[in-house]
Motif scaffolding. Structure first.
Motif, PDB file in Angstrom:
ATOM      1  N   ARG A   1       0.952  -1.385   0.013  1.00 43.83           N
ATOM      2  CA  ARG A   1      -0.028   0.073   0.040  1.00 43.83           C
ATOM      3  C   ARG A   1       0.763   1.146   0.090  1.00 43.83           C
ATOM      4  NH1 ARG A   1      -5.542   0.822   0.514  1.00 43.83           N
ATOM      5  NH2 ARG A   1      -5.979   2.622   1.698  1.00 43.83           N
TER       6      ARG A   1
ATOM      7  N   PRO B   1      -0.842  -4.980  -5.689  1.00 44.88           N
ATOM      8  CA  PRO B   1      -0.605  -6.474  -5.484  1.00 44.88           C
ATOM      9  C   PRO B   1       0.666  -7.012  -5.504  1.00 44.88           C
ATOM     10  CG  PRO B   1      -2.201  -6.087  -7.262  1.00 44.88           C
ATOM     11  CD  PRO B   1      -1.513  -4.775  -7.324  1.00 44.88           C
ATOM     12  N   LYS B   2       1.139  -7.904  -4.558  1.00 49.63           N
ATOM     13  CA  LYS B   2       2.434  -8.430  -4.510  1.00 49.63           C
ATOM     14  C   LYS B   2       2.916  -9.051  -5.649  1.00 49.63           C
ATOM     15  CE  LYS B   2       5.123 -11.412  -1.238  1.00 49.63           C
ATOM     16  NZ  LYS B   2       5.142 -12.235  -0.448  1.00 49.63           N
ATOM     17  N   GLY B   3       4.129  -8.626  -6.141  1.00 49.57           N
ATOM     18  CA  GLY B   3       4.787  -9.052  -7.361  1.00 49.57           C
ATOM     19  C   GLY B   3       4.218  -8.667  -8.383  1.00 49.57           C
ATOM     20  N   CYS B   4       3.446  -7.459  -8.354  1.00 52.95           N
ATOM     21  CA  CYS B   4       3.086  -6.806  -9.788  1.00 52.95           C
ATOM     22  C   CYS B   4       3.254  -5.225  -9.712  1.00 52.95           C
ATOM     23  CB  CYS B   4       1.562  -6.816  -9.666  1.00 52.95           C
ATOM     24  SG  CYS B   4       0.707  -6.558 -11.366  1.00 52.95           S
ATOM     25  N   CYS B   5       2.747  -4.459 -10.625  1.00 51.81           N
ATOM     26  CA  CYS B   5       3.217  -3.272 -10.702  1.00 51.81           C
ATOM     27  C   CYS B   5       1.821  -2.294 -11.301  1.00 51.81           C
ATOM     28  CB  CYS B   5       4.220  -3.229 -11.752  1.00 51.81           C
ATOM     29  SG  CYS B   5       3.554  -3.991 -13.378  1.00 51.81           S
TER      30      CYS B   5
ATOM     31  N   ARG C   1       5.620   4.495   0.776  1.00 50.09           N
ATOM     32  CA  ARG C   1       5.009   3.099   1.114  1.00 50.09           C
ATOM     33  C   ARG C   1       4.631   3.053   2.552  1.00 50.09           C
ATOM     34  NH1 ARG C   1       7.810  -2.683   0.880  1.00 50.09           N
ATOM     35  NH2 ARG C   1       5.930  -3.805   1.480  1.00 50.09           N
TER      36      ARG C   1
ATOM     37  N   THR D   1      -3.351   0.475  -3.574  1.00 52.09           N
ATOM     38  CA  THR D   1      -2.780  -0.875  -3.028  1.00 52.09           C
ATOM     39  C   THR D   1      -2.165  -1.663  -4.254  1.00 52.09           C
ATOM     40  OG1 THR D   1      -4.542  -0.902  -1.513  1.00 52.09           O
ATOM     41  CG2 THR D   1      -3.540  -3.133  -2.561  1.00 52.09           C
TER      42      THR D   1
END
Length: 89
Positions: free
Chosen positions: A1, A59-63, A87, A57
């Motif tokens: 986030r 997503p983990k591993g994304c952009c 962050r 927000t």
């Protein structure tokens, strides 16, 4: 986030019409309506300060792509634009 804050001075461009002008934060090409900053300068070339803020927000591993869009009906001038991304979680 992440927290995203954008601030700048905006004005109606030369040759424009005096009416409300606005800029909006976009996330992956989609406008964030709650981040819309609207001003109505008294004359063409009069700069007003606007600030926008949003939590994003990712997503983990994304952009995610963040941009500031002129959502006015006419060209505007922008000066002293700054964007701060922190962050938070």
């Amino acid at each position: 986030r992440y927290s995203v804050m954008f601030g700048s001075n905006i004005a109606i461009a030369e040759g424009g019409t005096v009416e409300p002008i606005q800029v909006t934060l976009t996330i992956d090409g989609e406008q964030v309506p709650t981040s819309r900053a609207i001003v109505t300068p008294a004359a063409v070339g009069d700069f007003w300060n606007v600030t926008e803020f949003a939590y994003i927000t990712v997503p983990k591993g994304c952009c995610t792509t963040i941009a500031i869009e002129n959502s006015s009906t006419q060209p505007i001038d922008v000066q002293n634009a700054n964007i701060v991304i922190n962050r938070v979680a």
